[in-house]
Write an enzyme that holds these catalytic residues in place. Structure first.
Site, mmCIF file in Angstrom:
data_model
loop_
_atom_site.group_PDB
_atom_site.id
_atom_site.type_symbol
_atom_site.label_atom_id
_atom_site.label_comp_id
_atom_site.label_asym_id
_atom_site.label_seq_id
_atom_site.Cartn_x
_atom_site.Cartn_y
_atom_site.Cartn_z
ATOM 1 N N THR A 62 0.836 -1.190 0.000
ATOM 2 C CA THR A 62 0.000 0.000 0.000
ATOM 3 C C THR A 62 0.878 1.250 0.000
ATOM 4 O OG1 THR A 62 -1.910 1.048 1.056
ATOM 5 C CG2 THR A 62 -0.365 -0.051 2.530
ATOM 6 N N LYS A 66 3.768 1.323 -4.020
ATOM 7 C CA LYS A 66 3.309 0.478 -5.135
ATOM 8 C C LYS A 66 4.246 0.559 -6.345
ATOM 9 C CE LYS A 66 -1.541 0.388 -3.835
ATOM 10 N NZ LYS A 66 -2.937 0.640 -4.172
ATOM 11 N N GLU A 78 0.185 -8.846 -16.726
ATOM 12 C CA GLU A 78 -0.124 -7.846 -17.743
ATOM 13 C C GLU A 78 -0.730 -6.593 -17.103
ATOM 14 O OE1 GLU A 78 0.476 -7.604 -20.929
ATOM 15 O OE2 GLU A 78 -0.679 -5.737 -21.054
ATOM 16 N N GLY A 127 -9.009 11.968 -11.151
ATOM 17 C CA GLY A 127 -7.708 11.715 -10.542
ATOM 18 C C GLY A 127 -6.785 11.014 -11.518
ATOM 19 N N MET A 217 -13.643 5.841 -4.312
ATOM 20 C CA MET A 217 -12.718 4.774 -3.869
ATOM 21 C C MET A 217 -12.448 4.854 -2.370
ATOM 22 S SD MET A 217 -9.814 4.167 -6.665
ATOM 23 C CE MET A 217 -10.148 3.876 -8.386
HETATM 24 P P1 NDP Z 1 -2.230 9.717 -5.194
HETATM 25 O O1 NDP Z 1 -1.643 10.580 -4.135
HETATM 26 O O2 NDP Z 1 -1.371 8.901 -6.072
HETATM 27 O O3 NDP Z 1 -3.117 10.672 -6.187
HETATM 28 C C1 NDP Z 1 -3.982 11.623 -5.663
HETATM 29 C C2 NDP Z 1 -4.893 12.171 -6.773
HETATM 30 O O4 NDP Z 1 -5.901 12.969 -6.150
HETATM 31 C C3 NDP Z 1 -4.173 13.064 -7.788
HETATM 32 O O5 NDP Z 1 -4.750 12.858 -9.061
HETATM 33 C C4 NDP Z 1 -4.507 14.485 -7.272
HETATM 34 O O6 NDP Z 1 -4.551 15.456 -8.301
HETATM 35 C C5 NDP Z 1 -5.900 14.265 -6.775
HETATM 36 N N1 NDP Z 1 -6.355 15.224 -5.763
HETATM 37 C C6 NDP Z 1 -5.937 15.332 -4.471
HETATM 38 N N2 NDP Z 1 -6.646 16.292 -3.825
HETATM 39 C C7 NDP Z 1 -7.534 16.793 -4.727
HETATM 40 C C8 NDP Z 1 -8.537 17.803 -4.668
HETATM 41 N N3 NDP Z 1 -8.787 18.501 -3.547
HETATM 42 N N4 NDP Z 1 -9.260 18.052 -5.790
HETATM 43 C C9 NDP Z 1 -9.026 17.364 -6.932
HETATM 44 N N5 NDP Z 1 -8.077 16.385 -7.063
HETATM 45 C C10 NDP Z 1 -7.347 16.113 -5.959
HETATM 46 O O7 NDP Z 1 -3.327 8.828 -4.420
HETATM 47 P P2 NDP Z 1 -3.882 7.401 -4.876
HETATM 48 O O8 NDP Z 1 -4.196 7.493 -6.313
HETATM 49 O O9 NDP Z 1 -2.985 6.324 -4.403
HETATM 50 O O10 NDP Z 1 -5.236 7.252 -4.003
HETATM 51 C C11 NDP Z 1 -6.404 8.005 -4.299
HETATM 52 C C12 NDP Z 1 -7.559 7.567 -3.405
HETATM 53 O O11 NDP Z 1 -7.987 6.238 -3.715
HETATM 54 C C13 NDP Z 1 -7.223 7.570 -1.910
HETATM 55 O O12 NDP Z 1 -8.344 8.138 -1.231
HETATM 56 C C14 NDP Z 1 -7.080 6.108 -1.576
HETATM 57 O O13 NDP Z 1 -7.411 5.845 -0.229
HETATM 58 C C15 NDP Z 1 -8.117 5.484 -2.520
HETATM 59 N N6 NDP Z 1 -7.850 4.068 -2.837
HETATM 60 C C16 NDP Z 1 -8.803 3.135 -2.510
HETATM 61 C C17 NDP Z 1 -8.623 1.802 -2.815
HETATM 62 C C18 NDP Z 1 -9.693 0.822 -2.450
HETATM 63 O O14 NDP Z 1 -9.436 -0.394 -2.527
HETATM 64 N N7 NDP Z 1 -10.890 1.256 -2.077
HETATM 65 C C19 NDP Z 1 -7.411 1.313 -3.489
HETATM 66 C C20 NDP Z 1 -6.461 2.378 -3.824
HETATM 67 C C21 NDP Z 1 -6.695 3.690 -3.486
HETATM 68 P P3 NDP Z 1 -3.215 16.253 -8.790
HETATM 69 O O15 NDP Z 1 -2.466 15.299 -9.678
HETATM 70 O O16 NDP Z 1 -3.766 17.396 -9.559
HETATM 71 O O17 NDP Z 1 -2.483 16.624 -7.537
#
Ligand code: NDP
Length: 273
Positions: A62, A66, A78, A127, A217
């Protein structure tokens, strides 16, 4: 000796994976031990190697490891290659197999648990971080009529559009949030971390088509800010990411043990808790 597995991350104390896998093991008569591994931010590889040397059979990975796990694996599925991120490691005799089960978890939750077909639907993914990256290829494989990715940092969304161009399906279209004005979607998946901070992604009003699904998510008690907003915007159905979490765990369990656990009772027990 009992087969050992764990979830590795930083932080990792909040992870529900030990609870989920222990329930899977119990229900499927599998004798395993599953724990938590807190790795120092600069000590992922060493922590994995120590666990493996002590007889560990596999790990869930986690935040924030990753991508490092992807580099550490010597053989990839894949879907892990598509995501360039790994959430499941399996230690075979002379191979470290890396897989990514997040996308399968999301698809199974939407398609099978919620009963909503992705095929032929207009899908909007919010995102462009690790979570978004992990689910794009499995979403495309379902055959949506379109898949649009919106991100604050538009360059990151464009990068994903380019990266997934060779994949089958309609391809990925990147968009800035304000450019979505006037578009309608049947499935809107929030893969941003905005809900963690109690914030909303800056979506324009009116993106939810009649009867659409809003999926966050993130999970927790009650509606996330995104799901609350989506309801007010006319989304027909809302769901948080608890189902995805359990389904991705079931897929990891299958990768390790060759047994696909049933998820309904685990979902009911975690939801009740
Ligand atoms: P990352 O830190 O890799 O990416 C965060 C993303 O959120 C970026 O695209 C960022 O945009 C965007 N972001 C953050 N704050 C804002 C905001 N206020 N408004 C708009 N966009 C925003 O995180 P992850 O991709 O790893 O995780 C994302 C979410 O998914 C988390 O909440 C995590 O807990 C959840 N998750 C749930 C899983 C499940 O099994 N249910 C599995 C994996 C993740 P920018 O690029 O512009 O900064």
């Amino acid at each position: 000796m009992i087969d050992r597995y764990a979830v590795i991350g930083n932080p990792v104390a909040h992870s529900k994976s030990p609870q989920i896998h222990t329930l899977f093991a119990h229900e499927n008569g599998q004798d395993i031990a599953y724990g938590r591994l807190l790795a120092p931010l600069d000590g992922f590889k060493e922590t994995v190697e120590r666990f493996r040397a002590e007889g560990g059979r596999g790990l869930n990975v986690t935040v924030p490891f990753k991508e490092e796990a992807y580099r550490l694996a010597t053989l990839h599925s894949e879907r892990a290659r598509a995501a360039e991120a790994v959430n499941t490691l399996r230690f075979d005799v002379d191979v470290v197999f890396g897989d990514n089960t997040d996308g399968a978890g999301l698809v199974r939750d939407i398609r099978d648990n919620l009963g909503i077909a992705i095929a032929g639907r207009r899908v909007l993914l919010l995102g462009a971080g690790g979570a978004a990256r992990g689910v794009i290829a499995p979403l495309l494989a379902e055959g949506p009529s379109e898949l649009t990715i919106a991100n604050r940092n538009i360059e990151r969304a464009r990068m994903l559009e380019r990266h997934f161009a060779p994949y089958s399906g309609p391809g990925v279209r990147s968009s800035a949030y304000d450019a979505l004005s006037g578009s309608r979607f049947d499935i809107v998946v929030n893969a941003t971390s905005a809900s963690l901070a109690g914030a909303l992604p800056p979506l324009p009003r009116g993106v939810f088509a009649a009867g659409s699904l809003a999926y966050d998510m993130m999970y927790g008690t009650g509606l996330t800010p995104f799901l609350e907003w989506a309801r007010g915007q006319g989304a027909g159905l809302t769901a948080d990411g608890l189902g995805m979490l359990i389904e991705q765990a079931a897929e990891s369990f299958f990768v390790w043990r060759g047994v696909r656990p049933r998820t309904a009772t685990v979902f009911a027990s975690l939801r009740a808790a």
